[in-house]
Design a protein around this motif. Sequence first.
Motif, PDB file in Angstrom:
ATOM      1  N   MET A   1     -54.071  75.356  65.743  1.00  0.00           N
ATOM      2  CA  MET A   1     -52.806  75.633  65.120  1.00  0.00           C
ATOM      3  C   MET A   1     -52.875  75.472  63.606  1.00  0.00           C
ATOM      4  O   MET A   1     -51.903  75.721  62.914  1.00  0.00           O
ATOM      5  CB  MET A   1     -51.707  74.729  65.672  1.00  0.00           C
ATOM      6  CG  MET A   1     -51.427  74.943  67.144  1.00  0.00           C
ATOM      7  SD  MET A   1     -49.924  74.110  67.665  1.00  0.00           S
ATOM      8  CE  MET A   1     -48.720  75.316  67.154  1.00  0.00           C
ATOM      9  N   GLY A   2     -53.970  74.969  63.088  1.00  0.00           N
ATOM     10  CA  GLY A   2     -54.089  74.798  61.654  1.00  0.00           C
ATOM     11  C   GLY A   2     -53.456  73.522  61.127  1.00  0.00           C
ATOM     12  O   GLY A   2     -53.213  73.402  59.933  1.00  0.00           O
ATOM     13  N   LEU A   3     -53.174  72.594  62.016  1.00  0.00           N
ATOM     14  CA  LEU A   3     -52.588  71.316  61.611  1.00  0.00           C
ATOM     15  C   LEU A   3     -53.433  70.165  62.154  1.00  0.00           C
ATOM     16  O   LEU A   3     -52.988  69.396  63.001  1.00  0.00           O
ATOM     17  CB  LEU A   3     -51.142  71.196  62.120  1.00  0.00           C
ATOM     18  CG  LEU A   3     -50.172  72.235  61.580  1.00  0.00           C
ATOM     19  CD1 LEU A   3     -48.848  72.175  62.327  1.00  0.00           C
ATOM     20  CD2 LEU A   3     -49.945  72.055  60.095  1.00  0.00           C
ATOM     21  N   PRO A   4     -54.648  70.021  61.663  1.00  0.00           N
ATOM     22  CA  PRO A   4     -55.558  69.037  62.235  1.00  0.00           C
ATOM     23  C   PRO A   4     -55.360  67.608  61.727  1.00  0.00           C
ATOM     24  O   PRO A   4     -55.977  66.691  62.240  1.00  0.00           O
ATOM     25  CB  PRO A   4     -56.926  69.557  61.806  1.00  0.00           C
ATOM     26  CG  PRO A   4     -56.655  70.223  60.496  1.00  0.00           C
ATOM     27  CD  PRO A   4     -55.287  70.846  60.660  1.00  0.00           C
ATOM     28  N   THR A   5     -54.523  67.389  60.718  1.00  0.00           N
ATOM     29  CA  THR A   5     -54.392  66.064  60.125  1.00  0.00           C
ATOM     30  C   THR A   5     -53.082  65.413  60.547  1.00  0.00           C
ATOM     31  O   THR A   5     -52.007  65.972  60.350  1.00  0.00           O
ATOM     32  CB  THR A   5     -54.450  66.147  58.589  1.00  0.00           C
ATOM     33  OG1 THR A   5     -55.664  66.811  58.214  1.00  0.00           O
ATOM     34  CG2 THR A   5     -54.410  64.783  57.956  1.00  0.00           C
ATOM     35  N   THR A   6     -53.195  64.225  61.127  1.00  0.00           N
ATOM     36  CA  THR A   6     -52.023  63.459  61.517  1.00  0.00           C
ATOM     37  C   THR A   6     -52.010  62.166  60.732  1.00  0.00           C
ATOM     38  O   THR A   6     -53.017  61.466  60.657  1.00  0.00           O
ATOM     39  CB  THR A   6     -52.043  63.154  63.028  1.00  0.00           C
ATOM     40  OG1 THR A   6     -52.059  64.389  63.749  1.00  0.00           O
ATOM     41  CG2 THR A   6     -50.830  62.344  63.447  1.00  0.00           C
ATOM     42  N   LEU A   7     -50.861  61.857  60.145  1.00  0.00           N
ATOM     43  CA  LEU A   7     -50.675  60.605  59.422  1.00  0.00           C
ATOM     44  C   LEU A   7     -49.517  59.852  60.048  1.00  0.00           C
ATOM     45  O   LEU A   7     -48.542  60.455  60.520  1.00  0.00           O
ATOM     46  CB  LEU A   7     -50.325  60.855  57.949  1.00  0.00           C
ATOM     47  CG  LEU A   7     -51.432  61.409  57.088  1.00  0.00           C
ATOM     48  CD1 LEU A   7     -51.359  62.901  57.020  1.00  0.00           C
ATOM     49  CD2 LEU A   7     -51.341  60.794  55.714  1.00  0.00           C
ATOM     50  N   PHE A   8     -49.617  58.541  60.039  1.00  0.00           N
ATOM     51  CA  PHE A   8     -48.513  57.676  60.425  1.00  0.00           C
ATOM     52  C   PHE A   8     -48.110  56.935  59.163  1.00  0.00           C
ATOM     53  O   PHE A   8     -48.945  56.312  58.506  1.00  0.00           O
ATOM     54  CB  PHE A   8     -48.933  56.724  61.540  1.00  0.00           C
ATOM     55  CG  PHE A   8     -49.223  57.453  62.824  1.00  0.00           C
ATOM     56  CD1 PHE A   8     -48.208  57.758  63.711  1.00  0.00           C
ATOM     57  CD2 PHE A   8     -50.510  57.860  63.125  1.00  0.00           C
ATOM     58  CE1 PHE A   8     -48.475  58.458  64.881  1.00  0.00           C
ATOM     59  CE2 PHE A   8     -50.791  58.562  64.291  1.00  0.00           C
ATOM     60  CZ  PHE A   8     -49.772  58.852  65.166  1.00  0.00           C
ATOM     61  N   VAL A   9     -46.846  57.036  58.814  1.00  0.00           N
ATOM     62  CA  VAL A   9     -46.356  56.464  57.568  1.00  0.00           C
ATOM     63  C   VAL A   9     -45.318  55.403  57.895  1.00  0.00           C
ATOM     64  O   VAL A   9     -44.342  55.677  58.609  1.00  0.00           O
ATOM     65  CB  VAL A   9     -45.734  57.564  56.667  1.00  0.00           C
ATOM     66  CG1 VAL A   9     -45.149  56.962  55.403  1.00  0.00           C
ATOM     67  CG2 VAL A   9     -46.793  58.613  56.331  1.00  0.00           C
ATOM     68  N   THR A  10     -45.547  54.183  57.404  1.00  0.00           N
ATOM     69  CA  THR A  10     -44.570  53.120  57.584  1.00  0.00           C
ATOM     70  C   THR A  10     -43.665  53.087  56.364  1.00  0.00           C
ATOM     71  O   THR A  10     -44.116  53.291  55.235  1.00  0.00           O
ATOM     72  CB  THR A  10     -45.251  51.758  57.790  1.00  0.00           C
ATOM     73  OG1 THR A  10     -46.034  51.436  56.641  1.00  0.00           O
ATOM     74  CG2 THR A  10     -46.114  51.752  59.037  1.00  0.00           C
ATOM     75  N   VAL A  11     -42.391  52.835  56.612  1.00  0.00           N
ATOM     76  CA  VAL A  11     -41.388  52.837  55.555  1.00  0.00           C
ATOM     77  C   VAL A  11     -40.605  51.535  55.599  1.00  0.00           C
ATOM     78  O   VAL A  11     -40.123  51.132  56.661  1.00  0.00           O
ATOM     79  CB  VAL A  11     -40.412  54.029  55.730  1.00  0.00           C
ATOM     80  CG1 VAL A  11     -39.258  53.955  54.738  1.00  0.00           C
ATOM     81  CG2 VAL A  11     -41.155  55.353  55.605  1.00  0.00           C
ATOM     82  N   GLY A  12     -40.491  50.897  54.445  1.00  0.00           N
ATOM     83  CA  GLY A  12     -39.585  49.765  54.265  1.00  0.00           C
ATOM     84  C   GLY A  12     -38.417  50.243  53.434  1.00  0.00           C
ATOM     85  O   GLY A  12     -38.617  50.826  52.371  1.00  0.00           O
ATOM     86  N   SER A  13     -37.210  50.017  53.922  1.00  0.00           N
ATOM     87  CA  SER A  13     -36.052  50.584  53.236  1.00  0.00           C
ATOM     88  C   SER A  13     -35.515  49.678  52.137  1.00  0.00           C
ATOM     89  O   SER A  13     -35.064  50.156  51.115  1.00  0.00           O
ATOM     90  CB  SER A  13     -34.944  50.894  54.231  1.00  0.00           C
ATOM     91  OG  SER A  13     -34.385  49.695  54.737  1.00  0.00           O
ATOM     92  N   GLY A  14     -35.507  48.390  52.341  1.00  0.00           N
ATOM     93  CA  GLY A  14     -34.906  47.482  51.385  1.00  0.00           C
ATOM     94  C   GLY A  14     -33.385  47.535  51.427  1.00  0.00           C
ATOM     95  O   GLY A  14     -32.712  46.768  50.751  1.00  0.00           O
ATOM     96  N   GLU A  15     -32.847  48.448  52.191  1.00  0.00           N
ATOM     97  CA  GLU A  15     -31.397  48.615  52.314  1.00  0.00           C
ATOM     98  C   GLU A  15     -31.095  49.031  53.743  1.00  0.00           C
ATOM     99  O   GLU A  15     -31.855  49.790  54.347  1.00  0.00           O
ATOM    100  CB  GLU A  15     -30.918  49.699  51.343  1.00  0.00           C
ATOM    101  CG  GLU A  15     -29.429  49.849  51.284  1.00  0.00           C
ATOM    102  CD  GLU A  15     -28.979  50.884  50.264  1.00  0.00           C
ATOM    103  OE1 GLU A  15     -27.891  51.432  50.460  1.00  0.00           O
ATOM    104  OE2 GLU A  15     -29.720  51.146  49.309  1.00  0.00           O
ATOM    105  N   HIS A  16     -29.990  48.551  54.269  1.00  0.00           N
ATOM    106  CA  HIS A  16     -29.655  48.860  55.662  1.00  0.00           C
ATOM    107  C   HIS A  16     -28.212  49.328  55.797  1.00  0.00           C
ATOM    108  O   HIS A  16     -27.586  49.125  56.834  1.00  0.00           O
ATOM    109  CB  HIS A  16     -29.927  47.644  56.560  1.00  0.00           C
ATOM    110  CG  HIS A  16     -31.369  47.240  56.550  1.00  0.00           C
ATOM    111  ND1 HIS A  16     -32.319  47.874  57.317  1.00  0.00           N
ATOM    112  CD2 HIS A  16     -32.029  46.313  55.837  1.00  0.00           C
ATOM    113  CE1 HIS A  16     -33.505  47.330  57.083  1.00  0.00           C
ATOM    114  NE2 HIS A  16     -33.356  46.380  56.185  1.00  0.00           N
ATOM    115  N   SER A  17     -27.697  49.973  54.783  1.00  0.00           N
ATOM    116  CA  SER A  17     -26.320  50.461  54.827  1.00  0.00           C
ATOM    117  C   SER A  17     -26.242  51.760  55.623  1.00  0.00           C
ATOM    118  O   SER A  17     -27.239  52.463  55.804  1.00  0.00           O
ATOM    119  CB  SER A  17     -25.798  50.700  53.409  1.00  0.00           C
ATOM    120  OG  SER A  17     -26.469  51.805  52.819  1.00  0.00           O
TER     121      SER A  17
END
Length: 101
Positions: A1-17
């Motif tokens: 399919m031409g999408l051979p790269t998978t990344l997992f990205v962790t996110v810290g928000s610092g805000e929870h509104s």
Amino acid sequence: MGLPTTLFVTVGSGEHSEEWTSRFRQAVAEIPEIVEAHRMTGSVDYILKIVLPNVEDYDRVYKQLIRRIKMTDVSAFISMETVKSVEALPLTVLRNAASQG
């Protein structure tokens, strides 16, 4: 399919509104390379699964995300190999639990 790269990205928000959460959900929805987003417990607020043609494209997606939403911590992890990936749910576990209950 031409999408051979998978990344997992962790996110810290610092805000929870509600406002931040709404903007984050909208940003994730608008970036097609983000194929999954999970709200987490523990020290990471969200994990994103991103699929790309190559790792160099991550910078483009990252810039799209930070333009839309403020985050305190973003870390990317490149998947080197998919060891297991299934689409079917483990329904046998439910059947076994029901028969034991």
